[in-house]
Enzyme design. Structure first.
Site, PDB file in Angstrom:
ATOM      1  N   LYS A 276       0.841  -1.190   0.000  1.00 48.41           N
ATOM      2  CA  LYS A 276       0.000   0.000   0.000  1.00 48.41           C
ATOM      3  C   LYS A 276       0.879   1.244   0.000  1.00 48.41           C
ATOM      4  O   LYS A 276       2.002   1.207   0.489  1.00 48.41           O
ATOM      5  CB  LYS A 276      -0.857   0.018   1.282  1.00 48.41           C
ATOM      6  CG  LYS A 276      -2.020  -0.944   1.258  1.00 48.41           C
ATOM      7  CD  LYS A 276      -2.910  -0.728   2.470  1.00 48.41           C
ATOM      8  CE  LYS A 276      -4.095  -1.672   2.432  1.00 48.41           C
ATOM      9  NZ  LYS A 276      -4.980  -1.459   1.277  1.00 48.41           N
ATOM     10  N   ARG A 350     -10.696 -11.011   0.995  1.00 43.39           N
ATOM     11  CA  ARG A 350     -11.569 -11.978   0.318  1.00 43.39           C
ATOM     12  C   ARG A 350     -11.016 -13.391   0.425  1.00 43.39           C
ATOM     13  O   ARG A 350     -11.748 -14.366   0.385  1.00 43.39           O
ATOM     14  CB  ARG A 350     -11.773 -11.553  -1.149  1.00 43.39           C
ATOM     15  CG  ARG A 350     -10.515 -11.472  -1.938  1.00 43.39           C
ATOM     16  CD  ARG A 350     -10.682 -10.683  -3.234  1.00 43.39           C
ATOM     17  NE  ARG A 350     -10.755  -9.245  -2.991  1.00 43.39           N
ATOM     18  CZ  ARG A 350     -10.905  -8.337  -3.938  1.00 43.39           C
ATOM     19  NH1 ARG A 350     -11.019  -8.704  -5.200  1.00 43.39           N
ATOM     20  NH2 ARG A 350     -10.963  -7.059  -3.645  1.00 43.39           N
TER      21      ARG A 350
HETATM   22  N1  BES Z   1      -8.270  -3.462   3.733  1.00 39.32           N
HETATM   23  C1  BES Z   1      -8.335  -3.067   2.375  1.00 39.32           C
HETATM   24  C2  BES Z   1      -9.579  -2.263   2.044  1.00 39.32           C
HETATM   25  C3  BES Z   1      -9.679  -0.908   2.681  1.00 39.32           C
HETATM   26  C4  BES Z   1      -9.164   0.199   2.040  1.00 39.32           C
HETATM   27  C5  BES Z   1     -10.363  -0.746   3.848  1.00 39.32           C
HETATM   28  C6  BES Z   1      -9.297   1.443   2.610  1.00 39.32           C
HETATM   29  C7  BES Z   1     -10.500   0.493   4.430  1.00 39.32           C
HETATM   30  C8  BES Z   1      -9.973   1.585   3.791  1.00 39.32           C
HETATM   31  C9  BES Z   1      -8.349  -4.299   1.456  1.00 39.32           C
HETATM   32  O1  BES Z   1      -7.647  -5.401   1.926  1.00 39.32           O
HETATM   33  C10 BES Z   1      -7.710  -3.863   0.182  1.00 39.32           C
HETATM   34  O2  BES Z   1      -6.577  -3.508   0.223  1.00 39.32           O
HETATM   35  N2  BES Z   1      -8.474  -3.874  -0.909  1.00 39.32           N
HETATM   36  C11 BES Z   1      -7.977  -3.455  -2.162  1.00 39.32           C
HETATM   37  C12 BES Z   1      -8.497  -4.388  -3.206  1.00 39.32           C
HETATM   38  C13 BES Z   1      -7.776  -4.297  -4.516  1.00 39.32           C
HETATM   39  C14 BES Z   1      -6.337  -4.703  -4.365  1.00 39.32           C
HETATM   40  C15 BES Z   1      -8.468  -5.193  -5.522  1.00 39.32           C
HETATM   41  C16 BES Z   1      -8.454  -2.032  -2.409  1.00 39.32           C
HETATM   42  O3  BES Z   1      -9.527  -1.661  -1.944  1.00 39.32           O
HETATM   43  O4  BES Z   1      -7.715  -1.277  -3.017  1.00 39.32           O
HETATM   44 ZN    ZN Z   2      -5.570  -5.305   1.466  1.00 35.40          ZN
END
Ligand code: BES
Ligand code: ZN
Ligand code: ZN
Length: 500
Positions: A276, A350
């Site tokens: 991230k 997921r």
């Molecule tokens: N934990 C995150 C989602 C999230 C993002 C929650 C911001 C709260 C605030 C999740 O694991 C994630 O990183 N999802 C990705 C999915 C993508 C890689 C397909 C996302 O939302 O960018």
């Molecule tokens: Zn994630």
């Protein structure tokens, strides 16, 4: 904070703060009228000056003669028409928060409609007082001294049931606070094994069974997805199972099936090798908010009479980078045998849920609901106003939406069309965990889960938009708000009523 209901005229009750609800409009009534009389018109004077209009977020602090309380807080409750438990709870929360900020040690409140609160009002007051008082102070040296005692005052006779309801409301409030504390805890102190220990404590307190699967146990079962997410961390993953037997007999001849709730328990989400960006990464300690809601629900289950078995599943892992971490392109096998190519290690939630949904089937559940901070995209779609609700079952959607409205935790239904799953089909493996497109990110994530929920009456709540509060609210400071606990409590209550 000790919460109680007491019959006493409000003018003669000593307290550091006396809070009185005032409805908008011409005529004063109930507690506001009594206060006005005791203080020879102090309430009317504030209203006449226009400094306080009794709108929902209005408050006024007075130091009037004629009452034994040190100070008096007028709390706006909006128009009387259409006012219900939600307004009562908000007013109680506001009073508790102001009391805390003023450093008051004792609080007396009269925010209900009549001479004494109804059962519904008492429940709302108990819950509101505890929620408004909440702060996460574990890591602060200057946490203001909390209010030791809060009393709801009734001028008329108090029904025993109302006193019980107030106590029940307080227990529910505490359950929400427990979930907030869990989610607010820095991830260094809440690794999967520690989360499991907290879940065990809660289970013990409410007479539920807790089982915690460690890595060898998950290997034996074939939970390849949970294991893959947890592989990069020095703090190994856990799979937590909470199981509570029915607390009341079902109606004659009925055998209501278990209800399973699942919560995503990523104690920290760095994204893994699909790292991230640094901005806001600290917020990813909240990535176990779904798990916190499930554990909070179990804490609140002490106030519920359920004619069915309640099961909570929390797959928990820390999504980290290391020499042993899962890499993009790796293929894993889920509990149900589906193979998944991990195209993006940041789409880890997921994966955890895939195994949890597979595991849910062994309980032959009537309904399965999962809660997960699953996608950033849900906040793009809905803002912070609602969590996303995904289900193929219209009746279940209606049940959950209604529970959310009643709880002040809004859901908005999102689609689960077949085309979204088609986007998640793989070449190397059966599925990919990310199609590497931003468009419809919450819907493709939900469709991925839908594959593992085949044959179940199932709903998915994407709470990434609502799990933490960005600005102060009357019933929640900034930070984790335990979204979902109150919604699930109301939903289960309605389910139990329908089956009783
Ligand atoms: N934990 C995150 C989602 C999230 C993002 C929650 C911001 C709260 C605030 C999740 O694991 C994630 O990183 N999802 C990705 C999915 C993508 C890689 C397909 C996302 O939302 O960018
Ligand atoms: Zn994630
Ligand atoms: Zn995540």
């Amino acid at each position: 904070m000790e919460v109680s209901l007491r019959r006493s005229p409000l003018a003669t009750r000593p307290a550091d703060l006396l809070a009185v609800g005032v409805h908008e409009g011409q005529k004063l009534s109930g507690a506001a009228l009594a206060l006005d009389r005791a203080t020879r018109g102090a309430v009317r004077a504030v209203l006449a000056a226009g400094d306080f209009r009794a709108k929902p977020d209005d408050t006024a602090l007075l130091y009037p003669k004629g009452v034994r309380a040190k100070r008096v807080l007028l709390v706006g409750m909006g128009p009387r028409a259409g006012s219900g438990p939600a307004q009562t709870a908000a007013a109680a929360a506001r009073a508790a928060r102001e009391a805390r900020e003023l450093g008051a040690k004792s609080l007396a409140v009269a925010v209900h409609e009549g001479d004494a609160p109804s059962e519904q009002e008492a429940l709302a007051i108990g819950e509101g007082l505890v929620l408004g008082h909440y702060r996460h102070t574990a890591y602060r040296r200057d946490g203001k001294p909390p209010v030791a005692r809060a009393e709801a005052l009734a001028s008329g006779s108090v029904a025993k049931t109302a006193a019980l309801s107030l106590a029940r409301g307080a227990v529910r409030g505490e359950a929400v606070c427990l979930a907030r504390d869990l989610a607010n805890t820095p991830s260094q102190d809440l690794v999967p094994d520690r989360l499991a220990a907290r879940a065990r404590e809660v289970a013990k307190a409410v007479g539920a069974k807790a089982t915690v699967l460690d890595v060898p146990a998950m290997e034996r079962l074939g939970m390849g997805c949970v294991l893959a997410v947890g592989r990069g961390s020095a703090n190994p993953p856990r799979f937590i199972v909470l199981d509570k037997a029915p607390t009341i007999a079902p109606p004659k001849g009925a055998r209501p099936a278990p209800v399973v709730v699942v919560g995503k328990g990523v104690t920290f989400d760095t994204g893994g090798y699909s790292l991230k960006p640094r901005e806001g990464m600290g917020k990813m300690k909240y990535d176990m908010s779904g798990a916190a809601a499930v554990i909070g629900l179990f804490a609140a289950s002490a106030t519920l009479e359920l004619p069915f078995r309640l099961v909570g599943l929390v797959p928990s892992a820390e999504n980290m980078v290391s020499g042993g971490a899962v890499k993009p392109g790796d293929v894993v096998r889920a509990l149900d045998g589906t193979t998944v190519e991990i195209t993006n290690t940041d789409a880890e939630g997921r994966l955890l849920l895939a195994d949890a949904l597979g595991y849910a089937k062994r309980f032959e559940p009537g309904t399965v609901v999962d809660l997960a901070t699953l996608t950033g995209a849900i906040a793009i779609a809905l803002g912070r106003a609602a969590a996303g609700l995904f289900t193929r079952d219209d009746a279940l959607a209606a049940e959950l939406v209604a529970a959310g409205e009643a709880a002040g935790e809004r859901l908005w239904r999102m689609p689960l069309w077949d085309g979204y799953l088609a986007e998640m089909k793989g070449e190397t493996a059966d599925l990919v965990n990310s199609n590497e497109k931003r468009e419809g990110g919450s819907c493709t994530a939900a469709a991925f889960l839908g594959h593992f929920a085949r044959g179940l009456r199932w709903a998915h709540l994407d709470i990434a938009s609502t799990a933490w509060t960005h600005g102060e609210r009357a019933d929640s400071p900034k930070g984790a708000n335990a979204f979902g606990v109150r919604l699930l409590v109301r939903w289960l209550e309605a389910l139990a009523a329908a089956r009783a």
